[in-house]
Design a protein around this motif. Structure first.
Motif, short mmCIF file in Angstrom:
data_model
loop_
_atom_site.label_atom_id
_atom_site.label_comp_id
_atom_site.label_asym_id
_atom_site.label_seq_id
_atom_site.Cartn_x
_atom_site.Cartn_y
_atom_site.Cartn_z
N LYS A 4 1.01 -1.22 0.08
CA LYS A 4 -0.04 -0.10 0.00
C LYS A 4 0.83 1.33 -0.24
N SER A 5 1.88 1.25 0.86
CA SER A 5 2.73 2.41 0.96
C SER A 5 3.34 2.75 -0.42
N TRP B 241 2.23 1.90 -3.57
CA TRP B 241 1.31 2.39 -4.28
C TRP B 241 0.83 3.50 -3.92
N TRP B 242 1.11 4.14 -2.78
CA TRP B 242 0.80 5.64 -2.54
C TRP B 242 1.72 6.46 -2.93
N ARG B 243 3.12 6.01 -2.46
CA ARG B 243 4.21 7.01 -2.82
C ARG B 243 4.45 7.07 -4.30
N VAL C 276 0.45 8.66 -5.60
CA VAL C 276 0.04 9.85 -4.97
C VAL C 276 0.95 10.78 -4.60
N ASP C 277 2.13 10.38 -3.77
CA ASP C 277 2.99 11.49 -3.29
C ASP C 277 3.98 11.77 -4.39
N GLY D 142 -5.35 12.38 -1.74
CA GLY D 142 -5.80 11.17 -0.92
C GLY D 142 -7.22 11.45 -0.11
N MET E 190 -7.46 -0.61 -3.94
CA MET E 190 -6.42 0.68 -3.95
C MET E 190 -7.10 1.24 -5.37
#
Ligand code: ATP
Length: 459
Positions: A51-52, A54-56, A59-60, A67, A215
């Protein structure tokens, strides 16, 4: 070292996942509950890392990505407007003998020649539960949304649904994001969270669940820019697959035919993975047009237009949706990482996770656990590393060979051992340790002061 890679069956992965604390059957001591699984210590760590990452990545690291974390329970009118109340259903058939229910498109049908009295051939399917041969009939539509009641009354007015996908929570916050952070088109909203589907026959371990996690991103674009955005997301999903260790040879993009697409979609690609039970959908990428925003505008009576400052016009953005199930991703990652080989004379199993997603990045241990001076030194190394890299593990159980085997099976890239040389018995080796590489089994000596950088570079 002799590589002995073989076709991996589901049983091998299920038993490794249980033995090593990745995934357990849900409610196990009560006999389980179909379609539910629990993640154990290494499973939850793997999940969090996926998940992190994917988020990095999505998103980031990108511009204009926001988010949200929306409520699972939502106003039921949302599901009427989105078409889920009428249309989120699967075709259901029932065995005439044992009454077990199946999804019509998941049973193997064959044609049976007619008898002498009637020479017309019929389509039949075998019940996988009791073996009865059933004649195919027109399936009935079964809505997959779980219903519950909000508040003290159980009448229809209080019915709410457990969300069957996270996307609706994103659409509900489209206006909030515009009004609060004023993004310029194109922009995207991302969410990770649980979804619930009352699947007719949950199966294949964590592939088809009733409680799952997704996600999802809704990426809003000007209508004429959808093709470019679609292509960008197609490339990004491949990059994510690569980063989590899914080989391109086992991932296939299926261009979904117009007659098989959801009614609102003008283009869909299913990313399929070669599971042992067949080539099946892992993730989806869909061009959803302006269907959702128009439907919710109509359903809520609230305008969901976007005022494009640069062109001085109001438009309804179109939407590209990359949708990834985490549980299916974990299954694909486990299959992709599984290796067997022979080091010396001993066969071993290891999970070749990319270090970035490995549940444990490095294990620290004293060569012998009954030598206090080794233990003390090892504890110091462990605590120092853990300050910077939390996913570091201490292990002093059993002999060193057994510890390595255990770490191999949970996919730990590095094992650090503190031995008598570390303590300075031979002076030039003082304050050095052995670092064992998971994939080759090779060990090298390294100064304690170099360890942190060495592990960080691999992540
Ligand atoms: P399928 O055809 O396999 O039922 P779907 O087309 O209904 O899947 P989507 O609605 O596109 O799936 O959901 C997006 C993603 O969510 C899927 O690509 C998958 O990764 C995941 N997913 C969907 N249903 C399940 C489930 N029952 N269990 C686990 N993951 C799921």
């Amino acid at each position: 070292m002799k590589e002995a890679k073989k076709d991996i069956d589901m049983e091998t992965i299920v038993s490794l996942a249980k033995r090593r604390g990745f995934v357990f059957q849900g409610s196990e001591i009560y006999g389980g509950l179909a379609g539910t699984f629990d993640y154990g210590p290494y499973g939850v760590a793997l999940k969090n890392n996926l998940k992190s990452l994917w988020w990095r990545m999505f998103v980031d690291s990108l511009d204009n990505m926001y988010g949200v974390d929306a409520a699972i329970l939502m106003n039921p009118k949302i599901w009427e407007a989105s078409g889920h109340v009428d249309g989120f259903s699967d075709p259901l058939i029932e065995c005439t003998e044992c009454k077990h229910r199946f999804r019509d498109d998941q049973v193997q049908k064959k044609t049976k020649k007619g008898t002498e009295e009637s020479d017309t051939s019929v389509s039949v399917w075998s019940c996988e539960h009791c073996g009865t041969e059933n004649e195919s009939v027109e399936p009935r539509q079964f809505n997959m949304m779980f219903k519950t009641h909000a508040g003290a009354s159980e009448d229809d007015a209080a019915t709410v649904y457990l969300r069957p996908e996270t996307a609706a929570g994103i659409f509900m916050n489209y206006k909030n994001i515009i009004d609060s952070v004023h993004p310029k088109l194109p922009f995207g909203i991302a969410q990770i969270g649980k979804a619930f589907r009352n699947e007719i026959s949950p199966r294949d371990f964590i592939f088809r669940l009733r409680e799952l996690e997704q996600m999802e991103i809704e990426y809003f674009v000007r209508p004429e820019e959808w093709e470019m955005a679609f292509e960008n997301w197609r490339v990004r999903l491949n990059q994510y697959a690569d980063a989590i260790g899914i080989e391109s040879s086992s991932l296939h993009e299926l261009e979904v035919l117009p007659e098989d697409r959801a009614h609102y979609s003008k283009r869909t690609i299913d990313f399929e993975f070669d599971f042992p039970f067949g080539r099946k959908e892992l993730w989806g990428l869909a061009y959803r047009t302006d269907f959702d925003l128009l439907a919710h505008e109509k359903g809520s009576g609230v305008e969901l237009k976007y005022f494009d400052e640069s062109k001085k016009e109001k438009i309804t953005p179109h939407v590209i949706e990359p949708s990834l199930g985490i549980d299916r991703t974990i299954l694909a990652v486990l299959f992709s990482a599984y290796r067997e080989d022979i080091t010396g004379d001993t066969p071993r199993v290891y999970l070749a996770f990319p270090p970035a997603i490995a549940p444990v990045k490095a294990m620290v241990s004293p060569l012998l656990k009954n030598k206090p001076e080794l233990v003390e030194k090892a504890r110091n190394v462990y605590l120092e590393l853990k300050k910077d890299i939390p996913q570091i593990m201490w292990d002093d159980n059993g002999n060193i060979g057994k510890r390595y085997r255990r770490q191999d099976e949970i996919g730990t890239p590095f094992c650090i051992t503190i031995d008598f040389d570390t303590l300075g018995e031979t002076s030039e080796l003082k304050d050095t340790v052995t670092v064992r590489d998971r994939d080759t089994g090779d060990q090298k000596r390294m100064a304690i002061s170099e360890l942190l950088e060495y592990i960080k570079t691999a992540l």
